[in-house]
Design a protein around this motif. Structure first.
Motif, PDB file in Angstrom:
ATOM      1  N   GLN A  56      31.511  45.341   1.417  1.00 30.02           N
ATOM      2  CA  GLN A  56      30.208  45.574   0.807  1.00 30.02           C
ATOM      3  C   GLN A  56      29.098  45.063   1.718  1.00 30.02           C
ATOM      4  N   LYS A  59      28.415  47.710   4.226  1.00 28.85           N
ATOM      5  CA  LYS A  59      27.714  48.823   3.579  1.00 28.85           C
ATOM      6  C   LYS A  59      26.242  48.500   3.407  1.00 28.85           C
ATOM      7  N   ASN A  60      25.942  47.249   3.049  1.00 26.62           N
ATOM      8  CA  ASN A  60      24.539  46.845   2.898  1.00 26.62           C
ATOM      9  C   ASN A  60      23.803  46.909   4.227  1.00 26.62           C
TER      10      ASN A  60
END
Length: 265
Positions: A56, A59-60
């Protein structure tokens, strides 16, 4: 083993599309990811010991523009060292003159006893980190003997000597940055490619776009890049690495040991 990536240009460019394609290869390289940007002569580094497509945090990062003149990325298939954050690339270190160095590596050092003395000095337990520590010691030794800072040409010649020696019997696809210049080396056929266009220089383990301009990095040579151009090119050495059944067996045994640890957990 691993895949490596760098972007070198004379002006900052956004490279999200190439990075997204690169990190999508992590299904076959699931043991960690890393990303480094050079900003105001400092490294901004993010890395995790997880599959890139499952991160994640990554992805950020990629949901915002990734812009830079010098950008490096890595996805890991472990062949030496545990699956922990200190073993994720890139590795960084300061030399005695406060110059920042960065290294990412695709390959395995099967035989190079000179690295053994760094087993207790490194933070993690990879051959790649030991390569960087060894290089730093050699640069420090050279500049101490010289009595002043080395020139970029002197550092290029020094690293070429080190890498020629290191590449005997070992796979050393390397990307190194010393704050001034990016060094590129490959000694295994069809394992590193480059694209030179108006944006700059892209180098990666596999072509990342449909552009027909991708070419294999010339084998057994060290290249020095600054601002999207090749500044230095070494002579060709003879230490091409060819993967043997013995190498493959050693790597398979290591991967099996990692999987066994995961199953025990």
């Amino acid at each position: 083993m691993c895949e490596i990536f760098c972007f070198n240009s004379n002006t900052p460019k956004q490279i999200n599309n190439c990075l997204e394609c690169f990190y999508n290869h992590s299904e076959e390289h699931p043991h960690g990811w890393g990303l480094a940007k050079v900003q105001s002569d400092e490294f901004v580094i993010d890395k995790e010991p997880v599959k890139a497509t499952c991160s994640q945090h990554l992805k950020n990062i990629l949901s915002h523009p990734v812009i830079g003149k010098n950008v490096f990325a890595h996805i890991r298939l472990a062949t030496v060292g545990e699956i922990i954050s200190p073993n994720c690339h890139p590795f960084t270190e300061f030399d005695d003159n406060n110059r920042s160095w960065l290294l990412i590596h695709n390959g395995t050092v099967f035989d190079y006893p000179k690295l053994d003395e760094y087993n207790d000095k490194e933070i993690g337990d990879t051959d790649s980190e030991r390569i960087l520590l060894y290089i730093i010691d050699k640069v420090n030794e050279y500049e101490k003997n010289k009595g002043c800072l080395s020139t970029i040409k002197e550092r290029f010649n020094l690293l070429n000597d080190i890498i020629v020696d290191l590449s005997k019997k070992n796979k050393v696809n390397l990307m190194i940055f010393d704050g001034d210049m990016t060094y590129i080396h490959s000694n295994m056929r069809d394992s590193l490619y480059y694209l030179k266009n108006d944006e700059g220089f892209l180098v990666a383990s596999t072509p990342l776009t449909d552009d027909e301009g991708w070419k294999p990095v010339e084998l057994n040579k060290l290249f020095g890049l600054i601002d999207g151009n090749i500044i230095f090119e070494s002579e060709e050495h003879q230490n091409e690495f060819i993967l043997t059944e013995e190498h493959e067996k050693a790597i398979e045994e290591f991967l099996e040991s990692i999987n066994q640890v995961d199953n025990d957990d």
